[in-house]
Design an enzyme around this catalytic site. Structure first.
Site, PDB file in Angstrom:
ATOM      1  N   ARG A 142      35.661 -38.224 -36.174  1.00 34.92           N
ATOM      2  CA  ARG A 142      34.668 -37.942 -35.139  1.00 34.92           C
ATOM      3  C   ARG A 142      33.838 -36.736 -35.529  1.00 34.92           C
ATOM      4  NH1 ARG A 142      35.549 -36.865 -29.556  1.00 34.92           N
ATOM      5  NH2 ARG A 142      33.291 -36.929 -29.679  1.00 34.92           N
ATOM      6  N   GLY A 143      32.826 -36.472 -34.739  1.00 32.33           N
ATOM      7  CA  GLY A 143      31.908 -35.374 -35.005  1.00 32.33           C
ATOM      8  C   GLY A 143      30.512 -35.902 -35.238  1.00 32.33           C
ATOM      9  N   ASN A 144      29.536 -34.981 -35.288  1.00 28.48           N
ATOM     10  CA  ASN A 144      28.164 -35.429 -35.548  1.00 28.48           C
ATOM     11  C   ASN A 144      28.035 -35.869 -37.001  1.00 28.48           C
ATOM     12  OD1 ASN A 144      27.501 -33.087 -37.209  1.00 28.48           O
ATOM     13  ND2 ASN A 144      27.376 -31.911 -35.314  1.00 28.48           N
ATOM     14  N   LEU A 204      35.523 -48.436 -32.656  1.00 27.43           N
ATOM     15  CA  LEU A 204      36.340 -49.640 -32.674  1.00 27.43           C
ATOM     16  C   LEU A 204      35.553 -50.817 -33.231  1.00 27.43           C
ATOM     17  CD1 LEU A 204      38.186 -49.377 -29.237  1.00 27.43           C
ATOM     18  CD2 LEU A 204      38.943 -48.589 -31.482  1.00 27.43           C
ATOM     19  N   ARG A 205      34.271 -50.875 -32.958  1.00 24.47           N
ATOM     20  CA  ARG A 205      33.417 -51.959 -33.473  1.00 24.47           C
ATOM     21  C   ARG A 205      33.384 -51.936 -34.995  1.00 24.47           C
ATOM     22  NH1 ARG A 205      28.442 -51.880 -35.760  1.00 24.47           N
ATOM     23  NH2 ARG A 205      28.287 -49.644 -35.312  1.00 24.47           N
ATOM     24  N   ARG A 206      33.125 -50.763 -35.561  1.00 25.81           N
ATOM     25  CA  ARG A 206      33.064 -50.671 -37.016  1.00 25.81           C
ATOM     26  C   ARG A 206      34.433 -50.944 -37.631  1.00 25.81           C
ATOM     27  NH1 ARG A 206      29.324 -45.386 -36.464  1.00 25.81           N
ATOM     28  NH2 ARG A 206      27.271 -46.349 -36.749  1.00 25.81           N
ATOM     29  N   SER A 219      23.569 -31.234 -30.782  1.00 27.17           N
ATOM     30  CA  SER A 219      23.850 -31.582 -32.173  1.00 27.17           C
ATOM     31  C   SER A 219      22.540 -31.674 -32.961  1.00 27.17           C
ATOM     32  CB  SER A 219      24.589 -32.913 -32.257  1.00 27.17           C
ATOM     33  OG  SER A 219      23.724 -33.989 -31.911  1.00 27.17           O
ATOM     34  N   ARG A 226      21.559 -33.051 -25.827  1.00 26.48           N
ATOM     35  CA  ARG A 226      22.732 -32.461 -26.451  1.00 26.48           C
ATOM     36  C   ARG A 226      22.276 -31.521 -27.569  1.00 26.48           C
ATOM     37  NH1 ARG A 226      25.348 -37.373 -28.834  1.00 26.48           N
ATOM     38  NH2 ARG A 226      26.866 -35.871 -29.623  1.00 26.48           N
ATOM     39  N   THR A 258      36.325 -43.771 -39.385  1.00 22.46           N
ATOM     40  CA  THR A 258      35.468 -44.092 -38.243  1.00 22.46           C
ATOM     41  C   THR A 258      36.300 -44.074 -36.979  1.00 22.46           C
ATOM     42  OG1 THR A 258      33.940 -45.709 -37.252  1.00 22.46           O
ATOM     43  CG2 THR A 258      35.810 -46.604 -38.486  1.00 22.46           C
ATOM     44  N   CYS A 273      33.738 -48.171 -24.700  1.00 24.01           N
ATOM     45  CA  CYS A 273      34.149 -47.806 -26.053  1.00 24.01           C
ATOM     46  C   CYS A 273      35.587 -48.213 -26.323  1.00 24.01           C
ATOM     47  CB  CYS A 273      33.978 -46.305 -26.266  1.00 24.01           C
ATOM     48  SG  CYS A 273      35.127 -45.330 -25.301  1.00 24.01           S
ATOM     49  N   LYS A 288      22.771 -46.455 -27.396  1.00 23.00           N
ATOM     50  CA  LYS A 288      24.120 -46.979 -27.629  1.00 23.00           C
ATOM     51  C   LYS A 288      25.185 -46.116 -26.955  1.00 23.00           C
ATOM     52  CE  LYS A 288      24.832 -44.816 -32.199  1.00 23.00           C
ATOM     53  NZ  LYS A 288      26.033 -44.039 -31.878  1.00 23.00           N
ATOM     54  N   ASP A 289      24.822 -44.879 -26.561  1.00 22.65           N
ATOM     55  CA  ASP A 289      25.758 -43.991 -25.874  1.00 22.65           C
ATOM     56  C   ASP A 289      25.665 -44.081 -24.355  1.00 22.65           C
ATOM     57  OD1 ASP A 289      26.635 -42.994 -28.318  1.00 22.65           O
ATOM     58  OD2 ASP A 289      25.171 -41.356 -28.321  1.00 22.65           O
ATOM     59  N   THR A 293      28.977 -33.344 -39.658  1.00 21.30           N
ATOM     60  CA  THR A 293      30.420 -33.089 -39.689  1.00 21.30           C
ATOM     61  C   THR A 293      31.152 -34.211 -40.393  1.00 21.30           C
ATOM     62  OG1 THR A 293      30.323 -31.811 -37.633  1.00 21.30           O
ATOM     63  CG2 THR A 293      32.468 -32.720 -38.255  1.00 21.30           C
ATOM     64  N   ARG A 294      30.785 -35.448 -40.105  1.00 23.74           N
ATOM     65  CA  ARG A 294      31.460 -36.572 -40.732  1.00 23.74           C
ATOM     66  C   ARG A 294      31.198 -36.624 -42.233  1.00 23.74           C
ATOM     67  NH1 ARG A 294      30.009 -41.522 -36.869  1.00 23.74           N
ATOM     68  NH2 ARG A 294      28.465 -40.090 -35.983  1.00 23.74           N
TER      69      ARG A 294
END
Length: 309
Positions: free
Chosen positions: A151-153, A132-134, A14, A12, A129, A244, A84-85, A156-157
């Site tokens: 969202r975002g890299n 959902l886990r966090r 990013s 990717r 965030t 997810c 994790k993705d 960005t966050r």
């Protein structure tokens, strides 16, 4: 072993993905002196659609779909992923040929107002965030906080945090370390306070199942210990049909020939959760994970079926 052409490494675009891919490329070249490489940037849907949570647009597979299509089209030889993705089940014909040594799997806490942790946030503070886990773990401990989509890299966050779109956020510590930005974290959360995502902190390399020459190039940088730990964690995820859309956390740790696995399953609002801990031989890692996942599914029962599918 060497190739008659450069090894094409898909990634990717990013900053995080490029940093991670550069690390992987350097390790591959160090293990295979003289090997030429080419980094091929592939745009993914998850990078283009940033205004909606992944659970609404097709899941974490959107981080990998186009890279896998590039593998099938022979446009790249390997694809670098944050494990994790990676979805629980891969498309036929593709394999994770190499998992590198895991970096720190913990989450980092970031805040714009000087808070050093959740205890410092006032009631009603906004935690940004889209995980959902966090979100579930935050609400489990502080139901008075508000979860807002973010969202975002990583860059960005952090910009959105500074712009006041939220009061605090969470990022994977390993990612910040790879970007050389670990110092932006106000604190690092213990795994007791925030159990990580399955496979967090680990990088994997995907390739075509039949490319034995490519797979041979990758073997020197594979980490057997991390691979075993992820066998357990991903075994738990598979048993729960995890995606997810399901708040799940798990972490396997290895000490000698013994493996311990902790797992958590949540309702999205954090109002209920189910925990499991298992231990056994490293040779039984995948089975330990599946058994732990089955235990969580039994414990959650109909509640899981109604709310977490």
């Amino acid at each position: 072993m060497s190739l008659s052409r450069p090894l094409r490494i898909g990634t990717r675009g990013s900053p995080m993905a490029l940093a991670q891919t550069g690390m992987v490329r350097d390790r591959i070249v160090a293990a295979n002196p003289g090997l030429e490489t080419e980094i091929v940037v592939v745009s993914t849907v998850a990078d283009r659609i940033l205004d909606r949570p992944l659970s609404e647009i097709g899941g974490k597979g959107l981080f990998t779909k186009e890279l896998e299509q590039a593998l099938f089209a022979n446009e790249v030889d390997v694809a670098v992923h944050s494990m994790k993705d990676v979805e629980t089940w891969l498309p036929d014909g593709l394999v994770i040929a190499c998992i590198l040594e895991r970096d720190d799997p913990r989450d980092a806490f970031l805040a714009a107002n000087g808070a050093n942790g959740f205890a410092d946030l006032p009631a009603g503070a906004r935690v940004g965030t889209s995980s959902l886990r966090r979100g579930a773990q935050v609400l489990m401990r502080r139901p008075d906080l508000r979860i807002v989509p973010l969202r975002g890299n990583a860059n960005t966050r952090m910009r959105k945090l500074e712009a006041g779109e939220c009061d605090a956020t969470l990022l994977a510590l390993a990612g910040l370390q790879r970007l050389g930005m670990e110092d932006v974290a106000r604190s690092v959360l213990s795994v007791e306070d925030m159990l990580p995502a399955v496979a967090q902190g680990a990088l994997g390399i995907e390739t075509r199942a039949g490319d034995d020459d490519i797979r041979a190039l990758l073997q020197p940088i594979a980490c057997a210990k991390t691979t075993t730990a992820l066998d357990a964690e991903r075994g738990l995820l598979a048993e729960l049909d995890g995606s997810c859309r399901t708040p799940i956390a798990a972490l396997a740790r290895i000490d000698g020939d013994r493996l311990s696995l902790d797992g958590l399953l949540f309702l999205r609002d954090g109002s209920r959760h189910w925990a499991v801990s298992r231990e056994g031989s490293v040779s039984d890692a995948a089975a330990i994970g599946r058994e732990a996942g089955a235990e969580l599914k039994r414990a959650a029962g109909e509640t899981y079926a109604r709310h977490l599918q």
